[in-house]
Design an enzyme around this catalytic site. Sequence first.
Site, mmCIF file in Angstrom:
data_model
loop_
_atom_site.group_PDB
_atom_site.id
_atom_site.type_symbol
_atom_site.label_atom_id
_atom_site.label_comp_id
_atom_site.label_asym_id
_atom_site.label_seq_id
_atom_site.Cartn_x
_atom_site.Cartn_y
_atom_site.Cartn_z
ATOM 1 N N GLY A 1 0.774 -1.225 0.000
ATOM 2 C CA GLY A 1 0.000 0.000 0.000
ATOM 3 C C GLY A 1 0.809 1.282 0.000
ATOM 4 O O GLY A 1 1.976 1.315 -0.411
ATOM 5 N N THR A 2 0.181 2.346 0.474
ATOM 6 C CA THR A 2 0.789 3.671 0.453
ATOM 7 C C THR A 2 2.093 3.723 1.229
ATOM 8 O O THR A 2 3.091 4.275 0.756
ATOM 9 C CB THR A 2 -0.197 4.711 1.022
ATOM 10 O OG1 THR A 2 -1.332 4.800 0.151
ATOM 11 C CG2 THR A 2 0.457 6.079 1.132
ATOM 12 N N GLY B 1 1.719 22.500 7.746
ATOM 13 C CA GLY B 1 2.757 22.332 8.763
ATOM 14 C C GLY B 1 2.553 21.114 9.629
ATOM 15 O O GLY B 1 3.002 21.082 10.773
ATOM 16 N N VAL C 1 2.877 16.670 9.740
ATOM 17 C CA VAL C 1 4.026 15.772 9.598
ATOM 18 C C VAL C 1 4.553 15.751 8.169
ATOM 19 O O VAL C 1 5.758 15.906 7.927
ATOM 20 C CB VAL C 1 3.648 14.350 10.053
ATOM 21 C CG1 VAL C 1 4.792 13.384 9.754
ATOM 22 C CG2 VAL C 1 3.324 14.326 11.538
ATOM 23 N N ILE C 2 3.675 15.578 7.188
ATOM 24 C CA ILE C 2 4.129 15.461 5.800
ATOM 25 C C ILE C 2 4.790 16.754 5.342
ATOM 26 O O ILE C 2 5.888 16.744 4.764
ATOM 27 C CB ILE C 2 2.948 15.098 4.880
ATOM 28 C CG1 ILE C 2 2.375 13.731 5.254
ATOM 29 C CG2 ILE C 2 3.405 15.072 3.414
ATOM 30 C CD1 ILE C 2 1.092 13.374 4.509
ATOM 31 N N GLY C 3 4.142 17.887 5.598
ATOM 32 C CA GLY C 3 4.707 19.159 5.170
ATOM 33 C C GLY C 3 6.038 19.459 5.816
ATOM 34 O O GLY C 3 6.986 19.902 5.156
ATOM 35 N N GLY D 1 -2.686 17.010 4.724
ATOM 36 C CA GLY D 1 -3.260 15.836 5.365
ATOM 37 C C GLY D 1 -3.829 14.842 4.373
ATOM 38 O O GLY D 1 -3.745 15.030 3.152
ATOM 39 N N HIS E 1 26.415 3.949 28.121
ATOM 40 C CA HIS E 1 27.043 5.269 28.013
ATOM 41 C C HIS E 1 28.158 5.201 26.971
ATOM 42 O O HIS E 1 28.946 4.253 26.967
ATOM 43 C CB HIS E 1 27.632 5.680 29.362
ATOM 44 C CG HIS E 1 28.397 6.966 29.318
ATOM 45 N ND1 HIS E 1 27.771 8.189 29.268
ATOM 46 C CD2 HIS E 1 29.738 7.209 29.291
ATOM 47 C CE1 HIS E 1 28.694 9.136 29.222
ATOM 48 N NE2 HIS E 1 29.895 8.572 29.245
#
Length: 467
Positions: free
Chosen positions: A40-41, A179, A181-183, A264, A444
């Site tokens: 899919g996408t 603004g 996630v994708i943008g 979106g 660490h």
Amino acid sequence: MTRDFDVAILGAGSAGYACALRAAQLGLRVALVDEGQVGGTCLHRGCIPTKAWLQAAKVRRTVAKAPSFGVLASLDGVDAAAVKGYADSVVGSLFKGLTGLVASRGITVIPERGRLVSDDGRGPGIETGGRTHRAGAVVIATGAAPVTLGLPVDGTRIITSEEALRLDALPGSAIVLGGGVIGVEFASMWADLGVKVTLLEATDRLLPAEEPGHSRILAKELARRGVDVRLGTSLTEATATDAGVRVLAGDAELTADLLLVAVGRKPSSSGLGLEEAGIGITATGHVVVDERLQTSARGVYAAGDLVSGPQLAHRGYAHGIYLAERIAQLQGAFAGTPTLPRDSDIPRVTYSSPQLASVGLTASQAGADAEVVDYHLTGNGRAQILRAPGEREIGVVRLVRRGGGQIVGMHVIGEDVSELIAEGALLVGWQAAPEDVAGIVHPHPSLGEAVAEANWALAGQPLHMHS
């Protein structure tokens, strides 16, 4: 009663194929219906190729600052066609593995467009090419598609993220609308690849689902790297021209080589026969389901982006696995008790530079009695190593707990912090108290030490923090 399958799944994206794999693993006869490719996408037009492009952008950024690490290197440019070839190779490798896995589980893949048909006494079904495949249960998992706001998307000058991933040449300049996630990911990526970027967002901040302070840090860092971030700015007109695109945004007229519409995605729920089967669809296109992802039609379920909530591939996986087990349980093939994860327990990541990752509640969502600790990565050795000399460290790890109780949220920003959020999902999902986990030893130097330090602080025993 004759049925073709125990479960038939419409949609072979993240939710659909995860459901198919788990159902087949439990011994069910499974059909997976999709006119597109399995994966899919996310695999072909979203998560995977986007993150491959972001990795290439990170390499370019690293080469550009190599001399500050004492490494002599020169940056000659970016071959966008070669980057696309690299991304395609990653997708191709994963696709080959996925299709082999699906075949090995004995899943019947039907590469056609499907449509739901109601239960006629033999169970619901999926109709493809004049034939109806009846099953004990049907799962609708057709995902989502880009929102275009009615703008004249032509695939060349005015594009969505799907066309952006197929570019053979980088634009000299680009306007990114949105603004979220994708943008943000595309604005960050293109800026690191040398594109002049203007980012337009109608609201007063980027990534509205994230902690406001982290959104402000992100906006400042993007601006520092040359992105023209314009908040509270709506686009009112966009026109493709021979030279590029002309945009009216607020009181300004802007021009660029292309406009990316990244506002979106909407559920792909139309034209599937859902409403004809009596299934409720909301005004936003989401399928109405109960707490078990059951629709109002007998034996029909919905999963992934069709269900209102965060649009995340791993949420789709979780839905698919849950439904496979639920259906198998109802058919007597699974003795366990499936549990559907809460949306608030599902982590999310924005793979920009800097990265943002979060899980659980924000400080404001946790309530007035919430306790919050911010551990700044200026005190973390690994974070300092990752930064070029002279660069300011802006990273923060935030833990949120209910007053005197369990950890309900973790929110991080910084370079490579996406790898920390799995630990956050464990803390939130297991309802851990800081006192219970503060003693867990972290290696660490590692970014993970920041989570340990925040836990120590919440437990009232800060070590590398001023109390």
